[in-house]
Enzyme design. Structure first.
Site, PDB file in Angstrom:
ATOM      1  N   GLY A  13       0.788  -1.229   0.000  1.00 46.68           N
ATOM      2  CA  GLY A  13       0.000   0.000   0.000  1.00 46.68           C
ATOM      3  C   GLY A  13       0.817   1.273   0.000  1.00 46.68           C
ATOM      4  O   GLY A  13       0.344   2.334   0.419  1.00 46.68           O
ATOM      5  N   SER A  14       2.052   1.216  -0.485  1.00 47.85           N
ATOM      6  CA  SER A  14       2.868   2.448  -0.504  1.00 47.85           C
ATOM      7  C   SER A  14       2.301   3.466  -1.487  1.00 47.85           C
ATOM      8  O   SER A  14       2.413   4.677  -1.276  1.00 47.85           O
ATOM      9  CB  SER A  14       4.330   2.121  -0.841  1.00 47.85           C
ATOM     10  OG  SER A  14       4.452   1.676  -2.172  1.00 47.85           O
ATOM     11  N   ASN A  15       1.668   2.998  -2.562  1.00 44.17           N
ATOM     12  CA  ASN A  15       1.018   3.946  -3.489  1.00 44.17           C
ATOM     13  C   ASN A  15      -0.240   4.536  -2.847  1.00 44.17           C
ATOM     14  O   ASN A  15      -0.534   5.720  -3.047  1.00 44.17           O
ATOM     15  CB  ASN A  15       0.678   3.263  -4.811  1.00 44.17           C
ATOM     16  CG  ASN A  15       1.890   3.183  -5.728  1.00 44.17           C
ATOM     17  OD1 ASN A  15       2.274   4.174  -6.334  1.00 44.17           O
ATOM     18  ND2 ASN A  15       2.520   2.027  -5.773  1.00 44.17           N
ATOM     19  N   ARG A  93      -5.500  -8.026  -8.840  1.00 42.37           N
ATOM     20  CA  ARG A  93      -6.608  -8.782  -9.436  1.00 42.37           C
ATOM     21  C   ARG A  93      -7.133  -8.085 -10.687  1.00 42.37           C
ATOM     22  O   ARG A  93      -7.036  -6.865 -10.819  1.00 42.37           O
ATOM     23  CB  ARG A  93      -7.744  -8.946  -8.413  1.00 42.37           C
ATOM     24  CG  ARG A  93      -7.305  -9.651  -7.158  1.00 42.37           C
ATOM     25  CD  ARG A  93      -6.804 -11.029  -7.464  1.00 42.37           C
ATOM     26  NE  ARG A  93      -6.088 -11.633  -6.334  1.00 42.37           N
ATOM     27  CZ  ARG A  93      -5.249 -12.657  -6.478  1.00 42.37           C
ATOM     28  NH1 ARG A  93      -5.003 -13.156  -7.684  1.00 42.37           N
ATOM     29  NH2 ARG A  93      -4.637 -13.187  -5.439  1.00 42.37           N
ATOM     30  N   ASN A 109      -4.565   2.807 -13.174  1.00 42.31           N
ATOM     31  CA  ASN A 109      -3.656   1.789 -12.632  1.00 42.31           C
ATOM     32  C   ASN A 109      -2.215   2.300 -12.703  1.00 42.31           C
ATOM     33  O   ASN A 109      -1.845   2.998 -13.650  1.00 42.31           O
ATOM     34  CB  ASN A 109      -3.777   0.486 -13.439  1.00 42.31           C
ATOM     35  CG  ASN A 109      -2.869  -0.601 -12.889  1.00 42.31           C
ATOM     36  OD1 ASN A 109      -2.884  -0.884 -11.690  1.00 42.31           O
ATOM     37  ND2 ASN A 109      -2.047  -1.203 -13.747  1.00 42.31           N
ATOM     38  N   HIS A 111       1.645   1.124 -13.055  1.00 42.93           N
ATOM     39  CA  HIS A 111       2.419  -0.053 -13.479  1.00 42.93           C
ATOM     40  C   HIS A 111       3.903   0.293 -13.371  1.00 42.93           C
ATOM     41  O   HIS A 111       4.319   1.378 -13.818  1.00 42.93           O
ATOM     42  CB  HIS A 111       2.047  -0.446 -14.912  1.00 42.93           C
ATOM     43  CG  HIS A 111       2.745  -1.678 -15.377  1.00 42.93           C
ATOM     44  ND1 HIS A 111       2.363  -2.955 -14.988  1.00 42.93           N
ATOM     45  CD2 HIS A 111       3.835  -1.836 -16.164  1.00 42.93           C
ATOM     46  CE1 HIS A 111       3.179  -3.829 -15.538  1.00 42.93           C
ATOM     47  NE2 HIS A 111       4.081  -3.188 -16.259  1.00 42.93           N
ATOM     48  N   GLU A 181       6.813   6.091  -8.889  1.00 43.49           N
ATOM     49  CA  GLU A 181       5.387   5.740  -8.819  1.00 43.49           C
ATOM     50  C   GLU A 181       4.665   6.673  -7.859  1.00 43.49           C
ATOM     51  O   GLU A 181       3.588   7.198  -8.138  1.00 43.49           O
ATOM     52  CB  GLU A 181       5.210   4.299  -8.315  1.00 43.49           C
ATOM     53  CG  GLU A 181       5.627   3.228  -9.298  1.00 43.49           C
ATOM     54  CD  GLU A 181       5.480   1.854  -8.699  1.00 43.49           C
ATOM     55  OE1 GLU A 181       4.448   1.600  -8.051  1.00 43.49           O
ATOM     56  OE2 GLU A 181       6.375   1.022  -8.906  1.00 43.49           O
TER      57      GLU A 181
HETATM   58  C1  GRF Z   1       4.182  -1.393  -7.061  1.00 44.63           C
HETATM   59  O1  GRF Z   1       5.416  -1.618  -7.692  1.00 44.63           O
HETATM   60  C2  GRF Z   1       3.131  -1.130  -8.105  1.00 44.63           C
HETATM   61  O2  GRF Z   1       3.640  -0.592  -9.289  1.00 44.63           O
HETATM   62  C3  GRF Z   1       2.603  -2.470  -8.376  1.00 44.63           C
HETATM   63  O3  GRF Z   1       2.538  -3.083  -7.088  1.00 44.63           O
HETATM   64  C4  GRF Z   1       3.713  -2.675  -6.367  1.00 44.63           C
HETATM   65  C5  GRF Z   1       3.413  -2.512  -4.892  1.00 44.63           C
HETATM   66  O4  GRF Z   1       2.670  -1.375  -4.722  1.00 44.63           O
HETATM   67  N1  GRF Z   1       1.337  -2.404  -9.070  1.00 44.63           N
HETATM   68  P1  GRF Z   1       2.183  -0.866  -3.272  1.00 44.63           P
HETATM   69  O5  GRF Z   1       3.415  -0.630  -2.406  1.00 44.63           O
HETATM   70  O6  GRF Z   1       1.311  -1.961  -2.695  1.00 44.63           O
HETATM   71  O7  GRF Z   1       1.473   0.399  -3.591  1.00 44.63           O
END
Ligand code: GRF
Length: 201
Positions: A13-15, A93, A109, A111, A181
């Site tokens: 969940g860092s994004n 998913r 999304n 990527h 990202e």
């Molecule tokens: C990230 O590299 C994202 O690009 C991919 O999943 C990875 C983990 O993302 N879709 P997050 O830390 O869970 O947001």
């Protein structure tokens, strides 16, 4: 009008955190709000991040139910939340056709590569960075795109490159890409919101 976001996650969940931070005191402040976080994985650390931020968070167990039941639950949660935009933030998913149809051009999304290269089914997480390193690419990066019925093929909203050193490990590439990202996801959301506001004038 503040845009309502439904953020879908599956892991760290860092994004999601980058979006939370941008809403709190960054470029999404007064632009967007997260109305629901939905995880396909009940153990996703992103659920902790949502809770800490005081957000409504729902954990579904993708592996614990038939696909149709899971898809219907996700659809209903998003619908009932009143979300205007859906953000797939490390979501592993496939989004159901029903959601894609109903939220056409409203699903984003992130990527971890410069699409259209290194995209498609099975190209997620470390698989992407391993392929980039194996191909001895001089650069990689991140892409935010609209989601359609295929994997990673929708309209590209924003991309940012990172330059790679020789013999860089795929772990190092992942770290560099993750940094961009977190920069471009909030920027892409803001761009979509501003475009919608222009079109509705
Ligand atoms: C990230 O590299 C994202 O690009 C991919 O999943 C990875 C983990 O993302 N879709 P997050 O830390 O869970 O947001």
């Amino acid at each position: 009008m503040i845009k309502k976001l439904a953020v879908l996650i599956s892991g760290n969940g860092s994004n999601l955190q980058a979006i939370i931070n941008s809403i709190k005191d960054g470029i999404l402040k007064g632009v967007a709000e997260i109305v629901i976080v939905i995880s396909s994985n009940p153990n996703a650390y992103g659920l902790e991040r949502a809770k800490k931020a005081g957000l409504k968070a729902v954990a579904l167990d993708y592996n614990g139910m038939p696909q149709e039941q899971y898809d219907e639950k996700v659809y209903k949660l998003i619908k009932d939340s009143g979300a205007d935009l859906i953000c797939l933030a490390g979501y592993l998913r496939k989004v159901s056709h029903k959601i894609i149809e109903e939220y056409k051009s409203k699903i984003l999304n992130i990527h971890p590569a410069l699409l259209p290269k290194y995209g498609g089914k099975g190209m997620y997480g470390h698989h992407v960075h391993e392929a980039v390193v194996k191909a001895k690419e001089k650069k990689s990066g991140a892409t935010v795109h609209l989601v359609d019925d295929d994997y990673d093929t929708g309209y590209i909203i924003m991309q940012k490159e990172v330059f790679l050193n020789e013999n860089e490990s795929h772990e190092d590439v992942a770290k560099k890409v993750l940094t961009v990202e977190h920069e471009i996801f909030p920027q892409a959301i803001k761009k979509i919101v501003e475009n919608e506001q222009k079109n509705n004038k």
